[in-house]
Scaffold this active site. Structure first.
Site, PDB file in Angstrom:
ATOM      1  N   ASN A  84      23.516 -25.045 -63.460  1.00 19.36           N
ATOM      2  CA  ASN A  84      23.397 -24.849 -64.899  1.00 19.36           C
ATOM      3  C   ASN A  84      24.234 -25.478 -65.609  1.00 19.36           C
ATOM      4  O   ASN A  84      24.082 -25.491 -66.825  1.00 19.36           O
ATOM      5  CB  ASN A  84      23.869 -23.310 -64.959  1.00 19.36           C
ATOM      6  N   TYR A 149      19.467 -35.087 -74.435  1.00 18.38           N
ATOM      7  CA  TYR A 149      19.281 -33.701 -73.913  1.00 18.38           C
ATOM      8  C   TYR A 149      18.058 -33.523 -73.135  1.00 18.38           C
ATOM      9  O   TYR A 149      17.961 -33.152 -72.077  1.00 18.38           O
ATOM     10  CB  TYR A 149      19.837 -32.797 -74.822  1.00 18.38           C
TER      11      TYR A 149
END
Lengths: 239, 101
Positions: A84, A149
């Site tokens: 994560n 990203y």
């Protein structure tokens, strides 16, 4: 939500466990019976009798290997890994600071690789594992400002898909949970109007709720999902 | 300092771990000349990876030095370190003989 201890006897590792989605997932796994180790750069932000925290910078391979050496002192097995940990800088590519771009690559993609690499060595012994990468709708929607990203999040899906092939003989599945917008510190960095426009364009035009994420997490992590691998499930109708 | 015999023992144990996963007729004959890699190799690719991971971990633990057996240098050796058990042993001894950077 089920109150049964569906993760009883399972040991999970969650990166970026101090806050946001990582903390949500960590607390969920703990609530449902798992032992959980958290990797994060900072100190623990909560305590639980079945939680152990390691200060690990996943962008640094030496730090990851030290973290796993410490982890192996408390457990021989890791059943579930949730990759994560992520950082986000949203900016037009022409003015994106190279250091910010590199940091995203190092944490979001290379960190996911390093943690998966080391964890799969442990899963190899027990012949059971679930590697779950936290992806993003950005990989599919490709929003302006998120070039690096989005590329990293597309990368973690591909990483999972290839590792799924490599680890299939070991009964280890690798999948990606493509999160849409959830109220978090990371999302708060972005302009509100930009987020509102993205959310409005989703087939299900609302923010994700915690249970939307946990539902897919439970699906990927369950014993019954042994035939589910190399899949990316996006929330909110993103595809 | 790990001796040749000690490294042999580590590699044999790693191969034995592979054998534990196999049926009686599939088991490897383990010895110094066991071929690890190449056309006559007795290991499939995932089994070779398992052996490498086990050997790296054991040598690192016993020697106290990080051991990486699959870097560019290993791949560019004239004789592959993974040709057989003896060549892998020799390569590990070479790495251990070098000063820590």
């Amino acid at each position: 939500m089920s109150s049964t201890l569906q993760y009883d006897g399972k040991f999970a590792l969650v990166t970026g466990s101090r806050r946001g989605v990582g903390r949500l997932i960590t607390e969920h796994l703990l609530q449902h019976g798992a032992q959980v180790a958290g990797f994060a750069r900072g100190e623990a932000t909560f305590e639980h009798p079945k939680y152990v925290h390691f200060q690990v910078d996943v962008s640094d391979p030496a730090s990851v290997q030290k973290g796993f050496a410490a982890l192996k002192r408390i457990t021989e097995v890791v059943h579930i890994v949730v990759n994560n940990a992520a950082v986000l800088t949203s900016q037009y590519a022409m003015i994106m600071p190279p250091a910010a771009a590199q940091a995203m690559i190092n944490t979001n993609l290379f960190g996911t690789f390093m943690v998966s690499r080391e964890a799969s060595k442990m899963m190899r012994k027990s012949k059971w594992g679930r590697i779950i990468n936290i992806g993003s709708m950005a990989a599919s929607l490709e929003p302006i400002g998120d070039s690096v990203y989005a590329a990293c999040k597309a990368g973690v899906s591909t990483l999972a898909n290839v590792m799924a092939r490599e680890l299939a003989p070991l009964n280890v599945t690798c999948n990606t949970l493509g999160v849409s917008g959830i109220q978090s510190d990371m999302l708060a960095q972005l302009p509100k109007d930009k987020i509102a426009a993205v959310i409005a364009g989703l087939p299900l035009p609302r923010f994700a709720e915690p249970d939307d994420i946990l539902n897919v997490l439970d699906f990927f992590a369950s014993d019954r999902s042994s035939y589910i691998t190399a899949q990316t499930v996006f929330l909110g109708g993103v595809n | 300092m790990l001796t040749q015999d000690a490294i042999h023992a580590i590699i044999f144990q790693a191969l034995s771990n592979v054998n534990d996963e196999r049926g009686p007729v599939e088991r490897l004959d383990i010895g110094a000349t066991t071929i690890l890699f190449g056309t006559d190799a007795v290991l499939d690719s995932l089994s070779l990876v398992s052996v490498i991971v086990d050997v790296e971990a054991a040598v690192s633990e016993i020697s106290g030095r990080d051991m990486v057996l699959t870097d560019d240098r290993a791949m560019s050796q004239e004789v592959s370190p993974f040709s057989d058990v003896s060549s892998l042993t020799a390569y590990i001894l070479l790495l251990l003989s070098e000063p820590v950077l």
